[in-house]
Design a protein around this motif. Structure first.
Motif, short mmCIF file in Angstrom:
data_model
loop_
_atom_site.label_atom_id
_atom_site.label_comp_id
_atom_site.label_asym_id
_atom_site.label_seq_id
_atom_site.Cartn_x
_atom_site.Cartn_y
_atom_site.Cartn_z
N LYS A 15 5.69 2.86 6.07
CA LYS A 15 4.39 3.22 6.66
C LYS A 15 4.53 3.73 8.08
CE LYS A 15 1.56 -0.05 3.99
NZ LYS A 15 0.57 -1.15 4.09
N ASP A 161 -3.31 -0.44 8.47
CA ASP A 161 -3.17 0.99 8.20
C ASP A 161 -2.67 1.71 9.45
OD1 ASP A 161 -4.08 0.63 5.64
OD2 ASP A 161 -6.15 1.18 6.10
N PRO A 235 -11.81 2.10 7.23
CA PRO A 235 -10.68 1.16 7.21
C PRO A 235 -10.91 0.05 8.24
CG PRO A 235 -9.90 3.43 7.32
CD PRO A 235 -11.37 3.48 7.55
#
Length: 396
Positions: A15, A161, A235
């Motif tokens: 990520k 995220d 998010p």
């Protein structure tokens, strides 16, 4: 600006590629410093290609450039994502053994850690103590998200995220102070919905963008943040605990519960003033005649209740902030609302077609109970968030 992206050996290392892209596409020069274990998940060529800079894990590479000192000295920000329990422990104890840990020890710029690990590791007393130590020293340690982990496990420990980590880093890079360290704050966001039937509801246009900006900024300033999110399709802000609600009654219950022991409450959500007296259990059908009128009842005033409870009981949040979305007579209506609600600050902004709701920018006047006011001109919603928290911090 020069950013050092530290990557430690966890499955979430992949990520960090997206986080690297966000930094480089925003014009930052990024030097990736992975651990040896991180390269078992994402290889050196990937980091070098995405960053445009050489990649090394060892203090012995390019010794003539003294990389274990120079990289940290020249950075404007160091962010470690993912940060494993091992790296957090070494950073807290000042231990070195590779290029990342020596960089952390020599850096004099802001440092952000984005932990990712299994729940048991995150909740272990040793990890909690290491996180507390790092925060006491001024580092920003973003609480991990809750969700699916490696294998079948689920719980706190998931890497937030990358765009949300990036937003916290942007706040740190723009120089927000760590003036909320050790503080607990509650932020409401979004807009409540009052059901008419299983399909329809009374609602409003609030997207939650301003509330989430307030939450991210508070995290960057060191606060423990709880967000009460009413129908927000965004998010989760990195590092914040999110409680999801729908109606005004649910929002009230969640805010009152979360505000116990909180230092500040910021009511940025757009709360419905009225609800249908009766809710149909089945969809209301269109008929040839006139539709039945919808009778409304007044909803509880959560902001006024917070102020009244504090005044009556002598306890509650030290600072209460309200929002007033107005279409006309903006300041006059705002001052009247401030006097009625018993809050310390009231953020008054004009809303309407193309204004405030769902937009990335905002303008507002922040009214104070002591008669002062501060105008925040049209700009990114983060600017208004900075102004609000600066005024809150000054009152804590």
């Amino acid at each position: 600006m020069k950013v050092v992206l530290g990557v430690s050996g966890g499955i979430a290392a992949y990520k960090a590629c997206e986080l690297l892209r966000l930094f480089t596409e925003s014009g930052h020069e990024v030097r990736v410093v992975p651990t040896r274990d991180a390269l078992r998940f994402v290889g050196e060529p990937t980091w070098a290609a995405l960053s445009g800079n050489p990649v090394s894990t060892e203090v012995w590479d390019d010794v003539h450039e003294v990389p274990h000192v120079r990289i940290g000295q020249g950075a404007d920000l160091v962010v470690v994502a993912p940060a494993t329990a091992d790296v957090l422990a070494k950073a807290a104890q000042g231990l070195t053994g590779d290029l990342l840990t020596t960089t952390l020890l020599t850096a004099r710029c802001p440092v952000v850690f984005a932990p990712a690990m299994h729940t048991e590791m995150w909740e272990h007393p040793a990890t909690r103590a290491n996180v507390a130590t790092l925060r006491e020293r001024g580092a920003v340690v973003i609480d991990p998200a809750s969700g699916r982990l490696t294998g079948a496990d689920t719980g706190p420990g998931r890497l937030p995220d990358p765009p949300e980590i990036f937003d916290v880093c942007r706040a740190v890079l723009r120089g927000v102070p760590r003036d909320l360290a050790g503080r607990r704050v509650v932020v409401s966001a979004g807009g409540t919905r009052e059901a008419i039937d299983p399909v329809r509801f009374i609602g409003n246009r609030s997207s939650g963008l301003q509330g989430y900006s307030l939450a991210r900024t508070a995290v960057a300033r060191g606060a423990e943040v709880t967000v009460i999110a009413a129908n927000v399709a965004l998010p989760d802000p990195a590092g914040a605990k999110v409680v999801r609600v729908e109606s005004t009654a649910e929002l009230r219950e969640a805010v009152l519960s979360a505000s116990d022991g909180a230092d500040a409450v910021v009511m940025a959500a757009a709360v419905a003033d009225f609800r249908p007296v009766a809710r149909s259990d089945s969809k209301i059908k269109k008929t040839s005649g006139e539709p039945e009128p919808i009778h409304l009842a007044e909803n509880p005033d959560i902001l006024a209740e917070l102020g009244a409870r504090r005044a009556a009981e002598g306890q509650g949040p030290s600072v209460i902030v309200g929002f007033a979305a107005e279409t006309d007579n903006v300041l006059a209506n705002g001052r009247d609302k401030l006097a009625r609600k018993g809050c310390d600050l009231l953020v008054v902004n004009q809303v309407g077609e193309g204004l405030a709701f769902g937009r990335p920018d905002n303008a507002a006047t922040i009214l104070s109970a002591d008669g002062a006011s501060a105008y925040v001109p049209l700009g990114p919603k983060d600017d208004l968030s900075d102004a609000v928290w600066s005024l809150v911090s000054a009152r804590l």
